[in-house]
Design a protein around this motif. Sequence first.
Motif, PDB file in Angstrom:
ATOM      1  N   GLY A   1      12.029  -3.905  -8.670  1.00 42.43           N
ATOM      2  CA  GLY A   1      11.750  -4.978  -7.609  1.00 42.43           C
ATOM      3  C   GLY A   1      11.519  -6.342  -8.062  1.00 42.43           C
ATOM      4  N   VAL A   2      10.628  -7.142  -7.164  1.00 45.11           N
ATOM      5  CA  VAL A   2      10.986  -8.583  -7.313  1.00 45.11           C
ATOM      6  C   VAL A   2       9.325  -8.846  -8.120  1.00 45.11           C
TER       7      VAL A   2
ATOM      8  N   PHE B   1       3.873 -10.161 -11.987  1.00 46.38           N
ATOM      9  CA  PHE B   1       3.253  -9.168 -11.170  1.00 46.38           C
ATOM     10  C   PHE B   1       4.294  -8.796  -9.994  1.00 46.38           C
ATOM     11  N   VAL B   2       4.320  -7.759  -9.530  1.00 45.54           N
ATOM     12  CA  VAL B   2       5.246  -7.162  -8.588  1.00 45.54           C
ATOM     13  C   VAL B   2       4.656  -7.811  -7.195  1.00 45.54           C
ATOM     14  N   LEU B   3       5.909  -8.517  -6.636  1.00 42.77           N
ATOM     15  CA  LEU B   3       5.773  -8.969  -5.200  1.00 42.77           C
ATOM     16  C   LEU B   3       6.378  -7.944  -4.251  1.00 42.77           C
ATOM     17  N   TRP B   4       7.340  -7.060  -4.624  1.00 44.60           N
ATOM     18  CA  TRP B   4       8.162  -6.149  -3.792  1.00 44.60           C
ATOM     19  C   TRP B   4       8.493  -5.102  -4.643  1.00 44.60           C
ATOM     20  N   LYS B   5       8.060  -4.044  -4.164  1.00 43.48           N
ATOM     21  CA  LYS B   5       8.332  -2.662  -5.023  1.00 43.48           C
ATOM     22  C   LYS B   5       9.552  -1.858  -4.281  1.00 43.48           C
ATOM     23  N   ARG B   6      10.796  -1.739  -5.278  1.00 44.44           N
ATOM     24  CA  ARG B   6      11.687  -1.028  -4.532  1.00 44.44           C
ATOM     25  C   ARG B   6      11.246   0.455  -4.202  1.00 44.44           C
ATOM     26  N   ALA B   7      11.763   1.045  -3.308  1.00 41.15           N
ATOM     27  CA  ALA B   7      11.334   2.430  -2.849  1.00 41.15           C
ATOM     28  C   ALA B   7      12.597   3.185  -2.357  1.00 41.15           C
ATOM     29  N   GLU B   8      12.438   4.468  -2.696  1.00 42.40           N
ATOM     30  CA  GLU B   8      13.640   5.345  -2.038  1.00 42.40           C
ATOM     31  C   GLU B   8      13.929   5.456  -0.821  1.00 42.40           C
ATOM     32  N   SER B   9      14.976   5.585  -0.270  1.00 37.17           N
ATOM     33  CA  SER B   9      15.524   5.440   1.185  1.00 37.17           C
ATOM     34  C   SER B   9      14.609   6.490   2.094  1.00 37.17           C
TER      35      SER B   9
ATOM     36  N   ARG C   1       8.465  -1.940  -0.409  1.00 30.58           N
ATOM     37  CA  ARG C   1       7.215  -2.365   0.217  1.00 30.58           C
ATOM     38  C   ARG C   1       6.659  -3.393  -0.587  1.00 30.58           C
ATOM     39  N   PRO C   2       5.977  -4.089   0.036  1.00 30.02           N
ATOM     40  CA  PRO C   2       5.221  -5.464  -0.310  1.00 30.02           C
ATOM     41  C   PRO C   2       4.215  -5.227  -1.303  1.00 30.02           C
ATOM     42  N   GLY C   3       4.083  -6.254  -2.565  1.00 30.17           N
ATOM     43  CA  GLY C   3       2.885  -5.879  -3.323  1.00 30.17           C
ATOM     44  C   GLY C   3       1.499  -6.383  -2.589  1.00 30.17           C
ATOM     45  N   TRP C   4       0.429  -5.783  -3.016  1.00 36.09           N
ATOM     46  CA  TRP C   4      -0.873  -5.978  -2.328  1.00 36.09           C
ATOM     47  C   TRP C   4      -1.043  -7.402  -2.563  1.00 36.09           C
ATOM     48  N   HIS C   5      -0.764  -8.066  -3.734  1.00 31.00           N
ATOM     49  CA  HIS C   5      -1.407  -9.466  -3.753  1.00 31.00           C
ATOM     50  C   HIS C   5      -0.491 -10.332  -2.651  1.00 31.00           C
ATOM     51  N   THR C   6       0.694  -9.950  -2.294  1.00 27.06           N
ATOM     52  CA  THR C   6       1.607 -10.700  -1.531  1.00 27.06           C
ATOM     53  C   THR C   6       0.836 -10.509  -0.028  1.00 27.06           C
ATOM     54  N   GLU C   7       0.285  -9.413   0.055  1.00 23.27           N
ATOM     55  CA  GLU C   7      -0.145  -9.193   1.489  1.00 23.27           C
ATOM     56  C   GLU C   7      -0.974 -10.333   1.936  1.00 23.27           C
TER      57      GLU C   7
END
Length: 449
Positions: free
Chosen positions: A140-141, A180-188, A201-207
């Motif tokens: 992720g980012v 800390f994570v801003l964007w978590k990679r996910a399986e398609s 998916r976005p990280g909670w703190h970024t929301e």
Amino acid sequence: MTTLFDTMTGSVTQLINPGQEAFSLYVCGPTVQDRPHLGHGRVMATYDLLRRHLRNKGLAVTLVMNVTDIDDKILTKASQESTSYQAVAQRYEAIWWETMDLLGIERPDATPHATEWVPNMIAKIQAMLDSDAAYVIDDGVYLRVSRVPHYGLLTKQDFDQLQPGNRVEVNPLKESPFDFVLWKRAESTEPGFDAPWGYGRPGWHTECVTMSTEILGSSFDLHGGGMDLIFPHHENELAQAQVLGVPFARHWAHVGFVEMGGEKMSKSLGNTLDLTDAVTRFGGRAIRLAYLRAYYRSPLEMSDATLNDARSSLNRIDNFLDRGDAGDLDDEAISAFISALDNDLDTPTAFSLLFDQVRAGNTLFDRQQVGAATAKIATVRAMLEWIGLAPSQEALMVPAEISQAVEERDRAKRDRDYATADALRAVIEAAGFVILDTKDGTQLRKSRA
Ligand SMILES: [Zn+2]
């Protein structure tokens, strides 16, 4: 002057500037993955009190509260139940609002849902990548905390001196354990969204940093939540605001924990008391009173004994109000009450002023000094209305079988089947309700213990 303890400065500070007419408030809302517990209710009741207090003082208050409707825990629950994450989120969000309604908590002005703001979050993350404040690794980012001018402002920790806990699982590719994570990679195959750096998916703190600033503007008056959110959530929201160059919240406020048996309430301890159940058992107003009469930053012990005590205090107030009509307001008492709330929401003092009025009013009634007594009734009523605790503000939770009994009783009465109507009345009263036959039809009120 209205003051509130500001977590950022670590002191009680002036909340409203001279001449200020509007007040913008962002409160971190629920991750809708389960039923609310008593700790959630306390946070919501506290900000509801603050909102009403400022509005009653003449400010135009805007409250924004997010709903996190996508999250690992929601996804886990959905897969356990073989249903969609949307179905899980919708179910628990509905329970959340129903329960908050019963606590007399007014709905926010806006309730942004995380899934509706993903493009805005992606834009923010891109901006952080563009300025080299973020970096992409395998999963992720991440935000590069070393690029945050002042990390640890809210937590009051010097992170250079801190070692990350051993229990924290750290991706070895992270440059610093605090990144800390801003964007978590996910399986398609999992729920997610397309982004320039990969599906995920976005990280909670970024929301929260996104939805608060997009709706309220880059600077707003107060950011609130429970004390458990100071770190990492709020510290990490603030870190993003710093690297994005937005002024962000002018003040920060945090509500204390609810405890049971001296331990802070949390899911992991397994000592959560279901708020919805508690509202059914004790009534929303009694729980609201239990929350509000304690100073909001102190830990609050919630037990059957506390809640029974709150209910009997409420009965004492209501029984007093039933003794007569409302006379002329005691302006001096009201202004002392408002001053207490102005002083960092000093509700213990405000409630002791309220109960002084009840006590004095009861004595006046006992002495047949009805004129003076009715002034106390008017004063107590005005105080309760100010804080959203007046009897008329109670939303009643009526179980389905009782609503049905009311309907059947109405039908029996129409059919002049008085034996059945009386039997149904007994059932309804045994469930703790008083039946009021009014010109608008049958109404229920909670009977008093
Ligand atoms: Zn938040």
